[in-house]
Design an enzyme around this catalytic site. Sequence first.
Site, PDB file in Angstrom:
ATOM      1  N   ASN A 140      -2.643  -1.627   1.430  1.00 18.35           N
ATOM      2  CA  ASN A 140      -1.438  -2.062   0.714  1.00 18.35           C
ATOM      3  C   ASN A 140      -0.523  -2.709   1.743  1.00 18.35           C
ATOM      4  OD1 ASN A 140       0.962  -2.313  -0.651  1.00 18.35           O
ATOM      5  ND2 ASN A 140       1.346  -0.113  -0.870  1.00 18.35           N
ATOM      6  N   TRP A 141      -0.480  -4.025   1.719  1.00 22.59           N
ATOM      7  CA  TRP A 141       0.285  -4.748   2.752  1.00 22.59           C
ATOM      8  C   TRP A 141       1.789  -4.689   2.519  1.00 22.59           C
ATOM      9  CZ3 TRP A 141      -2.796 -10.010   3.576  1.00 22.59           C
ATOM     10  CH2 TRP A 141      -4.080  -9.713   4.061  1.00 22.59           C
ATOM     11  N   LYS A 142       2.184  -4.234   1.352  1.00 21.78           N
ATOM     12  CA  LYS A 142       3.619  -4.174   1.001  1.00 21.78           C
ATOM     13  C   LYS A 142       4.282  -5.541   1.238  1.00 21.78           C
ATOM     14  CE  LYS A 142       3.623   0.715   2.032  1.00 21.78           C
ATOM     15  NZ  LYS A 142       4.382   1.924   2.237  1.00 21.78           N
ATOM     16  N   HIS A 197       3.186   3.017  -7.606  1.00 24.31           N
ATOM     17  CA  HIS A 197       3.446   3.391  -6.208  1.00 24.31           C
ATOM     18  C   HIS A 197       4.824   4.054  -6.134  1.00 24.31           C
ATOM     19  CE1 HIS A 197       4.215   3.105  -1.922  1.00 24.31           C
ATOM     20  NE2 HIS A 197       2.916   2.958  -1.759  1.00 24.31           N
ATOM     21  N   GLU A 245       7.152   3.851  -4.109  1.00 19.57           N
ATOM     22  CA  GLU A 245       8.275   2.959  -3.786  1.00 19.57           C
ATOM     23  C   GLU A 245       8.774   2.259  -5.041  1.00 19.57           C
ATOM     24  OE1 GLU A 245       6.397   0.790  -0.599  1.00 19.57           O
ATOM     25  OE2 GLU A 245       6.489   2.581   0.672  1.00 19.57           O
ATOM     26  N   GLU A 283      -0.766  10.235  -3.400  1.00 22.09           N
ATOM     27  CA  GLU A 283       0.061   9.838  -2.263  1.00 22.09           C
ATOM     28  C   GLU A 283       1.290  10.737  -2.190  1.00 22.09           C
ATOM     29  OE1 GLU A 283      -0.786   5.615  -0.917  1.00 22.09           O
ATOM     30  OE2 GLU A 283       0.806   5.477  -2.395  1.00 22.09           O
ATOM     31  N   GLY A 300       4.414   6.405   5.189  1.00 25.28           N
ATOM     32  CA  GLY A 300       5.179   5.689   6.208  1.00 25.28           C
ATOM     33  C   GLY A 300       5.937   6.598   7.154  1.00 25.28           C
ATOM     34  N   SER A 345       0.091   7.854   5.575  1.00 32.22           N
ATOM     35  CA  SER A 345      -0.120   7.848   7.031  1.00 32.22           C
ATOM     36  C   SER A 345      -1.575   8.080   7.427  1.00 32.22           C
ATOM     37  CB  SER A 345       0.800   8.875   7.717  1.00 32.22           C
ATOM     38  OG  SER A 345       2.155   8.561   7.467  1.00 32.22           O
ATOM     39  N   GLY A 377      -1.135   1.967   4.046  1.00 33.49           N
ATOM     40  CA  GLY A 377      -0.031   1.036   4.252  1.00 33.49           C
ATOM     41  C   GLY A 377      -0.035   0.505   5.672  1.00 33.49           C
ATOM     42  N   GLY A 378       0.702   1.180   6.542  1.00 32.28           N
ATOM     43  CA  GLY A 378       0.897   0.697   7.912  1.00 32.28           C
ATOM     44  C   GLY A 378      -0.385   0.323   8.637  1.00 32.28           C
TER      45      GLY A 378
END
Length: 252
Positions: A9-11, A95, A97, A167, A173, A212, A233-234
């Site tokens: 997930n590149w956000k 998600h 967010e 998640e 993150g 993470s 993500g990251g």
Amino acid sequence: MRDFLIAGNWKLNGSSAANEALIAGIVAGVPGGSGFSLLVCPPYPYVAAVAAQVAGSAVSVGAQNVSEHESGAYTGEVAASMLADIGCEYVIVGHSERRAIYGESSFQVAAKFQAAQAAGIVPILCVGETLEEREAGTTESVVDYQLGAVLDAAGIGAFARAVVAYEPVWAIGTGMTATPEQAQDVHKHIRAQLSAKDAGIAAGVQILYGGSMKGENAAGLLAMPDIDGGLIGGASLKAKDFLAIAEAAAQS
Ligand code: PEP
């Protein structure tokens, strides 16, 4: 046996040049073997270009969001049919967010899930608790509520063409990963909730862990019986980091 799905997930990150380099690195380094697949979810404007770049490779492309509406006066929205039209195979819905920052309700998430499926796109339904909810001992009831809203709207049959991602919000993150045992407990619970409706469908649903995840902890998480991959993500923003997780899946 379920295959692993390793999804990035590149956000809100990327540019044409950066994406091209990232995809070239991922495609060049896909581990050999079978039993896993790779997916990247860039921001909307790049989905078509990334789809073209990954064509013929072992990597699929998805989106990070979708409208619950098909067409009409919804300024700024993107319909599932449009995503399908540009080669998008998966879409992330619910998600944390989007739930927290954009106020998406579980009912809206369910509508997005159904809109995706109606267009032939596989929804990746994210569920998970906040730290306060975990500390209050309500993890399972939070996840049941989020999952239940989709089950009520779409029915268990819809999960034959869907992915679930657990998640924990406190792990996203933050560098705080759920232990393999903590994650497995919730994954097992999610599968049991699905199994209560249809054991055959539940046995086939891929349930990803997100929070993470990285090369160092992926093998431990993927060794758990109900963890079928990761939503990352990251660590999906550098080919080397993403491929380290893919390698863990290939070895598992
Ligand atoms: C995510 O945003 O879905 C996620 C899991 O992020 P990270 O891997 O950075 O925790």
